[in-house]
Write an enzyme that holds these catalytic residues in place. Structure first.
Site, PDB file in Angstrom:
ATOM      1  N   LYS A  89       0.871  -1.174   0.000  1.00  0.00           N
ATOM      2  CA  LYS A  89       0.000   0.000   0.000  1.00  0.00           C
ATOM      3  C   LYS A  89       0.903   1.218   0.000  1.00  0.00           C
ATOM      4  CE  LYS A  89      -3.717  -1.926   2.765  1.00  0.00           C
ATOM      5  NZ  LYS A  89      -4.441  -1.680   4.006  1.00  0.00           N
TER       6      LYS A  89
ATOM      7  N   HIS B 222       1.017   7.991   7.579  1.00  0.00           N
ATOM      8  CA  HIS B 222       2.261   7.397   8.093  1.00  0.00           C
ATOM      9  C   HIS B 222       3.345   8.438   8.296  1.00  0.00           C
ATOM     10  CE1 HIS B 222       0.533   3.567   6.375  1.00  0.00           C
ATOM     11  NE2 HIS B 222       0.778   3.261   7.633  1.00  0.00           N
TER      12      HIS B 222
ATOM     13  N   HIS C  91       1.201   6.720   2.990  1.00  0.00           N
ATOM     14  CA  HIS C  91       0.470   7.970   2.813  1.00  0.00           C
ATOM     15  C   HIS C  91       0.770   8.960   3.931  1.00  0.00           C
ATOM     16  CE1 HIS C  91      -2.327   6.745   5.930  1.00  0.00           C
ATOM     17  NE2 HIS C  91      -2.260   5.546   5.393  1.00  0.00           N
TER      18      HIS C  91
HETATM   19  N1  ARG Z   1       0.810  -1.136  10.232  1.00  0.00           N
HETATM   20  C1  ARG Z   1      -0.110  -0.549  11.129  1.00  0.00           C
HETATM   21  C2  ARG Z   1      -0.981   0.472  10.396  1.00  0.00           C
HETATM   22  O1  ARG Z   1      -0.541   1.069   9.438  1.00  0.00           O
HETATM   23  C3  ARG Z   1       0.545   0.159  12.288  1.00  0.00           C
HETATM   24  C4  ARG Z   1       1.372  -0.714  13.200  1.00  0.00           C
HETATM   25  C5  ARG Z   1       1.713  -0.028  14.457  1.00  0.00           C
HETATM   26  N2  ARG Z   1       2.504  -0.794  15.364  1.00  0.00           N
HETATM   27  C6  ARG Z   1       2.076  -1.826  16.080  1.00  0.00           C
HETATM   28  N3  ARG Z   1       2.927  -2.460  16.843  1.00  0.00           N
HETATM   29  N4  ARG Z   1       0.818  -2.170  16.073  1.00  0.00           N
HETATM   30  O2  ARG Z   1      -2.102   0.678  10.798  1.00  0.00           O
END
Ligand code: ARG
Length: 581
Positions: free
Chosen positions: A132, A138, A135
């Site tokens: 993905k 992030h 964006h």
């Molecule tokens: N990849 C996830 C997202 O974009 C965020 C992960 C954050 N870190 C974690 N340990 N849950 O929503």
């Protein structure tokens, strides 16, 4: 750090006079009004209840103790009682001047502390999802996370940055299905993220009409999880291409990770986690799924295994928490993730507590608000309506370039380019870091790239101006402020504008510590901004190069110190300075 020195002084006096009063909260604060001193303590009021004594009397005794100690009185010019029993401290000139020389002496090392020595902090940030686009949502995690990383590091903590990428889970079934049916490897290799996004969007569109697609995607996920060759190959390809693409952005932002342990990394531990939770009676079966009941914390149940046997984002996070404590001996884990996941992290932290995975570890969800588009609406990705981080930064750089052309047309193309890049990237970062992370932030290009006001270009410009001042001075004079018999006569700095800068300058490490204790980089930004604006008042109201010789020397020394501290502060925020612009 002067605030801590004062806390220690008060603590010692209290201990000596009234004995060890346990669990007493003695606070030292920065008064809002200048005529209440540089620091103020409420100790007398707190003690008054304990000792059943008039607070003003206690304050008087504290003041007497401080005043009769010659060592203490090197730090203060005045200690006095105010109001119902506050003790106000005024920093002595000696201390303020000494601090300037310390800045000049330590330079980029100035402000580095050791309070965190021996402790390990894990920062979980950026944590993008594979296949993905990365964006603007992030963006905040990446920028805030890196700033927190730098803040803790400068306080002496061992910091481990972990990009907890979303490289596992049901979206891969969808991607693999889409890839197999509509994908073309050649086209994807040319512009992976763009093509993958198209495939993902197409999947969702078609699945809306044809429900069977969701089932087929689930099949693909299962196959992948069971190690199917073809699916594993496609998955690896997607991960590789995505990370390559993200790497470009990280490079542009100067962001680094110590580890990129994705969700898939914990795959083999998930079964054991669920079994352990069941054995310990922390998790129960519920309609075929496995949940952790969190009623007693007034939280909804935490789903850790679905009825079809699949593990989830939640299960992975349990495994990651356990791993971080066991492998990295974490003392603190910071999850830099948007507000939208607040419930997930509340549930996670409670479940980890029940399982005893992270005893003595402080786990914290570092929340942040949304990034709003120009129209005040959320940027979204699902429907393909994406604003790519890369584009965003390019746009900032482009606008910065125009500003530079206008301001400084005589510079070479190469230099203009470098300045535009540093200013553009700095502006994007500062726009984010200067605002309280809990608030939603908007992209106001004009404000972000303005040369006056609370923006990166303003601070970078202040720094560049100090640098040019220094260079001009250096043409005729030496910058040998540190040689004992050549020390500038700082006592000549008597103007209010100069005093303000001196007082601000001594509070640098305090700002960093406050930013750490609240996990709020904007406190560093605020500090740098206040320092720069205080400096600009001084710069605009008093002659520096044209001042009398000795006075000019002292003012240059002060300017030089301010430049160093602006640079150090911006570096913590991940923002570069320019020697000229
Ligand atoms: N990849 C996830 C997202 O974009 C965020 C992960 C954050 N870190 C974690 N340990 N849950 O929503």
């Amino acid at each position: 750090m002067i605030k801590r020195e004062i806390e220690m002084i008060i603590y010692n006096i209290v201990l000596q006079k009234w004995g060890d009063l346990k669990e007493m909260n003695l606070e030292v604060e920065n008064p809002k009004q200048k005529d209440n001193g540089d620091y103020s303590s409420n100790a007398a009021m707190v003690l008054s209840k304990r000792l059943s004594k008039n607070p003003r009397e206690i304050a008087e005794e504290i003041v007497a103790e401080v005043s009769k100690d010659a060592e203490y009185m090197k730090i203060f010019s005045k200690v006095e009682i105010a109001g119902p029993g506050f003790v106000n401290f005024y920093i002595s000139d000696e201390k303020l001047f000494e601090n300037v020389l310390e800045v000049l002496d330590k330079k980029e090392k100035f402000g580095k502390e050791k309070v965190g020595e021996g402790k390990t902090v894990i920062v979980d940030y950026s944590s993008i999802n594979i296949a993905k686009p990365m964006h603007v949502g992030h963006l905040r995690s990446t920028i805030i996370g890196q700033a927190l990383y730098n803040i803790y590091e400068s306080l002496g903590y061992k910091v481990i940055g972990d990009n907890h990428i979303g490289d596992w889970g049901t979206q891969f079934g969808k991607m693999i299905y889409a890839y197999k049916n509509w994908g073309n490897k050649k086209i994807i290799a040319r512009d992976p993220i763009e093509e993958m996004t198209k495939l993902y969007v197409r999947f969702h569109k078609e699945a809306e009409e044809n429900k069977i697609l969701e089932d087929l995607a689930r099949e693909e996920t299962k196959k992948l999880q069971n190690g199917d060759d073809e699916n594993t190959k496609i998955w690896k390809f997607l991960v590789r291409e995505s990370l390559k693409d993200a790497g470009k952005t990280y490079k542009m932002l100067n962001v680094k990770f110590d580890y990129t342990l994705g969700e898939s990394f914990y795959n083999d531990n998930l079964k054991g986690i669920v079994e352990e939770a069941m054995e310990k009676n922390i998790a129960q079966k519920s309609e075929g799924a496995v949940i952790v009941n969190l009623d007693k914390f007034r939280l909804p149940p935490f789903l850790i295994q679905k009825s079809d046997g699949a593990y989830l984002y939640t299960t992975t996070d349990l495994a990651a928490a356990k791993y971080r404590k066991e492998k990295f001996k974490a003392d603190k884990i910071l999850y830099v993730v948007s507000n939208e996941q607040a419930l997930h992290f509340e549930q996670l932290i409670k479940t980890v507590e029940l399982l005893g995975y992270c005893d003595d570890v402080e786990m914290k969800h570092i929340k942040f608000g949304m990034v709003l588009g120009e129209a005040g609406k959320k940027f979204s990705t699902r429907k393909g309506d994406t604003v790519r981080l890369e584009e965003l930064i390019s746009r900032a750089v482009e606008i910065a370039k125009r500003v530079v052309e206008e301001k400084n047309p005589s510079l070479s193309q190469k230099e203009k380019k470098k300045i535009a890049r540093t200013v553009g990237v700095g502006a994007v970062k500062y726009n984010d870091l200067s605002q309280n992370r809990m608030t939603d932030i908007a992209f106001n290009w004009e404000k972000m790239l303005s040369f006056d006001g609370n923006s990166a270009p303003y601070l970078q410009y202040t720094y560049a101006r100090i640098n040019s001042l220094r260079e001009k001075y250096k043409k005729e004079n030496k910058l040998d402020f540190l040689i004992p018999f050549k020390r500038p006569n700082m006592e000549l700095l008597k103007e209010e504008a100069e005093r303000d800068v001196l007082r601000q300058l001594i509070k640098y490490s305090e700002a960093i510590e406050n930013a750490a204790s609240e996990n709020s980089p904007h406190l560093v930004a605020l500090y740098v901004y206040n320092l720069a604006s205080g400096y600009n008042v001084f710069y605009n109201s008093l002659p520096i190069l044209k001042a009398d010789k000795d006075l000019g020397r002292a003012r240059i020394a002060l300017s030089d110190a301010v430049g160093i501290v602006i640079k150090n502060g911006l570096e913590i925020l991940g923002i570069d300075v320019l020697e000229r612009m």
